[in-house]
Design an enzyme around this catalytic site. Structure first.
Site, PDB file in Angstrom:
ATOM      1  N   SER A  36       0.812  -1.228   0.000  1.00 39.84           N
ATOM      2  CA  SER A  36       0.000   0.000   0.000  1.00 39.84           C
ATOM      3  C   SER A  36       0.840   1.271   0.000  1.00 39.84           C
ATOM      4  O   SER A  36       1.644   1.504   0.912  1.00 39.84           O
ATOM      5  CB  SER A  36      -0.917   0.019   1.234  1.00 39.84           C
ATOM      6  OG  SER A  36      -1.833  -1.037   1.191  1.00 39.84           O
ATOM      7  N   HIS A  47      -2.770   0.373  -5.049  1.00 40.09           N
ATOM      8  CA  HIS A  47      -2.187  -0.809  -5.693  1.00 40.09           C
ATOM      9  C   HIS A  47      -2.403  -0.703  -7.195  1.00 40.09           C
ATOM     10  O   HIS A  47      -3.500  -0.950  -7.700  1.00 40.09           O
ATOM     11  CB  HIS A  47      -2.821  -2.084  -5.134  1.00 40.09           C
ATOM     12  CG  HIS A  47      -2.465  -2.337  -3.703  1.00 40.09           C
ATOM     13  ND1 HIS A  47      -1.469  -3.211  -3.334  1.00 40.09           N
ATOM     14  CD2 HIS A  47      -2.954  -1.806  -2.568  1.00 40.09           C
ATOM     15  CE1 HIS A  47      -1.373  -3.220  -2.007  1.00 40.09           C
ATOM     16  NE2 HIS A  47      -2.256  -2.375  -1.533  1.00 40.09           N
ATOM     17  N   HIS A  91      -5.295  -8.873  -2.114  1.00 36.20           N
ATOM     18  CA  HIS A  91      -5.398  -9.289  -0.719  1.00 36.20           C
ATOM     19  C   HIS A  91      -6.448 -10.378  -0.540  1.00 36.20           C
ATOM     20  O   HIS A  91      -7.410 -10.466  -1.307  1.00 36.20           O
ATOM     21  CB  HIS A  91      -5.777  -8.094   0.170  1.00 36.20           C
ATOM     22  CG  HIS A  91      -4.771  -6.991   0.159  1.00 36.20           C
ATOM     23  ND1 HIS A  91      -4.641  -6.115  -0.894  1.00 36.20           N
ATOM     24  CD2 HIS A  91      -3.843  -6.617   1.085  1.00 36.20           C
ATOM     25  CE1 HIS A  91      -3.676  -5.244  -0.618  1.00 36.20           C
ATOM     26  NE2 HIS A  91      -3.181  -5.523   0.566  1.00 36.20           N
ATOM     27  N   TYR A 112      -8.720 -10.483   1.649  1.00 42.61           N
ATOM     28  CA  TYR A 112     -10.037  -9.918   1.956  1.00 42.61           C
ATOM     29  C   TYR A 112     -10.824  -9.500   0.711  1.00 42.61           C
ATOM     30  O   TYR A 112     -12.013  -9.186   0.797  1.00 42.61           O
ATOM     31  CB  TYR A 112      -9.931  -8.728   2.927  1.00 42.61           C
ATOM     32  CG  TYR A 112      -9.130  -7.550   2.433  1.00 42.61           C
ATOM     33  CD1 TYR A 112      -9.618  -6.696   1.452  1.00 42.61           C
ATOM     34  CD2 TYR A 112      -7.882  -7.275   2.981  1.00 42.61           C
ATOM     35  CE1 TYR A 112      -8.890  -5.616   1.011  1.00 42.61           C
ATOM     36  CE2 TYR A 112      -7.142  -6.190   2.544  1.00 42.61           C
ATOM     37  CZ  TYR A 112      -7.642  -5.362   1.561  1.00 42.61           C
ATOM     38  OH  TYR A 112      -6.907  -4.296   1.119  1.00 42.61           O
ATOM     39  N   GLU A 113     -10.162  -9.491  -0.434  1.00 39.41           N
ATOM     40  CA  GLU A 113     -10.883  -9.146  -1.660  1.00 39.41           C
ATOM     41  C   GLU A 113     -11.771 -10.288  -2.153  1.00 39.41           C
ATOM     42  O   GLU A 113     -12.504 -10.121  -3.133  1.00 39.41           O
ATOM     43  CB  GLU A 113      -9.887  -8.716  -2.744  1.00 39.41           C
ATOM     44  CG  GLU A 113      -9.199  -7.388  -2.409  1.00 39.41           C
ATOM     45  CD  GLU A 113      -8.164  -6.976  -3.431  1.00 39.41           C
ATOM     46  OE1 GLU A 113      -8.547  -6.694  -4.584  1.00 39.41           O
ATOM     47  OE2 GLU A 113      -6.968  -6.945  -3.078  1.00 39.41           O
ATOM     48  N   ALA A 141       2.165  -2.143   4.339  1.00 43.41           N
ATOM     49  CA  ALA A 141       1.824  -1.144   5.342  1.00 43.41           C
ATOM     50  C   ALA A 141       1.221  -1.890   6.519  1.00 43.41           C
ATOM     51  O   ALA A 141       0.405  -2.802   6.331  1.00 43.41           O
ATOM     52  CB  ALA A 141       0.825  -0.148   4.773  1.00 43.41           C
ATOM     53  N   MET A 148      -2.751  -7.107   6.701  1.00 40.31           N
ATOM     54  CA  MET A 148      -3.698  -7.977   5.998  1.00 40.31           C
ATOM     55  C   MET A 148      -3.087  -8.626   4.764  1.00 40.31           C
ATOM     56  O   MET A 148      -3.810  -8.974   3.824  1.00 40.31           O
ATOM     57  CB  MET A 148      -4.930  -7.159   5.598  1.00 40.31           C
ATOM     58  CG  MET A 148      -5.599  -6.431   6.746  1.00 40.31           C
ATOM     59  SD  MET A 148      -6.890  -5.301   6.168  1.00 40.31           S
ATOM     60  CE  MET A 148      -7.185  -4.343   7.674  1.00 40.31           C
ATOM     61  N   SER A 149      -1.771  -8.809   4.752  1.00 37.69           N
ATOM     62  CA  SER A 149      -1.117  -9.356   3.557  1.00 37.69           C
ATOM     63  C   SER A 149       0.154 -10.084   3.946  1.00 37.69           C
ATOM     64  O   SER A 149       0.362 -10.441   5.100  1.00 37.69           O
ATOM     65  CB  SER A 149      -0.789  -8.220   2.578  1.00 37.69           C
ATOM     66  OG  SER A 149       0.216  -7.371   3.125  1.00 37.69           O
ATOM     67  N   ASN A 177       0.565   3.389  10.902  1.00 29.81           N
ATOM     68  CA  ASN A 177      -0.319   3.865  11.978  1.00 29.81           C
ATOM     69  C   ASN A 177      -0.115   2.960  13.181  1.00 29.81           C
ATOM     70  O   ASN A 177       0.371   1.833  13.049  1.00 29.81           O
ATOM     71  CB  ASN A 177      -1.796   3.808  11.542  1.00 29.81           C
ATOM     72  CG  ASN A 177      -2.200   2.407  11.098  1.00 29.81           C
ATOM     73  OD1 ASN A 177      -1.985   2.014   9.938  1.00 29.81           O
ATOM     74  ND2 ASN A 177      -2.773   1.631  12.008  1.00 29.81           N
ATOM     75  N   HIS A 183      -7.831   4.384   6.256  1.00 26.74           N
ATOM     76  CA  HIS A 183      -6.889   3.969   5.212  1.00 26.74           C
ATOM     77  C   HIS A 183      -6.126   5.154   4.634  1.00 26.74           C
ATOM     78  O   HIS A 183      -4.975   5.008   4.194  1.00 26.74           O
ATOM     79  CB  HIS A 183      -7.636   3.236   4.089  1.00 26.74           C
ATOM     80  CG  HIS A 183      -6.720   2.681   3.033  1.00 26.74           C
ATOM     81  ND1 HIS A 183      -5.815   1.671   3.283  1.00 26.74           N
ATOM     82  CD2 HIS A 183      -6.556   3.017   1.722  1.00 26.74           C
ATOM     83  CE1 HIS A 183      -5.141   1.394   2.177  1.00 26.74           C
ATOM     84  NE2 HIS A 183      -5.575   2.196   1.217  1.00 26.74           N
TER      85      HIS A 183
END
Length: 275
Positions: free
Chosen positions: A31, A62, A84, A86-87, A114, A212-213, A236, A248
């Site tokens: 990201s 991306h 990802h 989650y997609e 990230a 998440m990756s 963050n 995000h």
């Protein structure tokens, strides 16, 4: 897995029809960090959407390009963007690009992401070398029939993020005036950010950052015998660490703020790549 194998082979065939380059260094840029691909010399750019069998990302930040090029005399291939879990695609599918890189000849893979800071000593903007990971995604890309051409049924995972490369990169970065953190990356499936209770649990279990990756790609790369370097940009602090909500846009903003440091570390990592 036969269908996944077919997609890998089709993707490799299409890429070979576009270029015959055989880079030994691969990059997967997360990201807000995809700009490094724009710095490569003599670039050949292939959009993911043109590659037969390739998954295409749908997340802001991306780009979705496969970029072949040279950096300081070394041939590299970069995935500017990733898909990802989650997609909505299975992990066997989102790791097709990693297996394609292996078949193209990549021996060393640099994974970037990230991440949210779990370690209370971290701050937004820090760069963390991944020393190990915890897979809280609930899935594994190696499930199903083993793909014997890549690696064994029960691959060893005691040194996923190659220790010797990690140590060398930390020294090189410090010589360049960049102090890298080091720690354990925990993957959640997403797409929601973790709850404060989940972050407290992760901290208790020894995690230093969460995202998440990366973990599915690292597992597949290790299975294929690649050496792996992982770098998290702490964009963050995770939920509950600070008295503010997560967004995000903050991830992208922080990644942009530390972009030059990040690009320098990536450059140093390429110098360590196995030929």
């Amino acid at each position: 897995m036969e269908q996944i194998q077919k997609r890998i082979d089709l993707a490799v065939d299409y890429i070979r029809s576009c270029t015959n380059r055989t880079p030994t260094m691969g990059l997967i840029l997360g990201s807000g960090l995809g700009d490094f691909a724009n710095t490569l010399d003599d670039a050949v750019i292939i959009p993911f959407g043109e590659i037969t069998g390739f998954p295409v990302p749908s997340v802001e930040g991306h780009a979705g390009n496969l970029v072949f090029g040279n950096h300081n005399g070394k041939a590299v291939v970069a995935l500017s963007g990733r898909v990802h879990y989650y997609e909505g695609l299975p992990q066997q599918e989102i790791t097709i690009p990693t297996r394609v890189l292996a078949k193209l000849g990549v021996k060393t893979l640099l994974l970037t992401n990230a991440a949210g800071g779990v370690n209370l000593d971290f701050s937004a903007g820090a760069l963390m070398l991944i020393s190990d990971h915890i897979n809280f995604s609930g899935q594994n890309p190696l499930l199903g029939k083993n793909m014997d051409e890549f690696g064994p049924r029960f691959p060893d995972m005691s040194d996923v993020y190659t220790k010797t490369l990690r140590q060398s990169l930390k020294v090189k970065a410090l010589d360049a005036g960049i102090a890298l953190e080091e720690g354990v990356y925990a993957m959640y499936a997403g797409p929601n950010y973790e709850t404060p209770a989940e972050i407290r649990m992760l901290r208790t279990m020894g995690a230093d950052a969460t995202g998440m990756s990366t973990v599915p790609e690292a597992l597949v790369a290790a299975h294929a015998g690649m050496q792996v370097i992982g770098i998290s940009c702490i964009t963050n602090m995770a939920a509950g660490v600070l008295d503010q909500k997560l967004d995000h846009s903050e991830v992208v903003e922080t990644a942009n703020r530390v972009k030059q440091e990040f690009l320098k570390v990536v450059s140093l990592a390429i110098d360590l790549a196995v030929e």
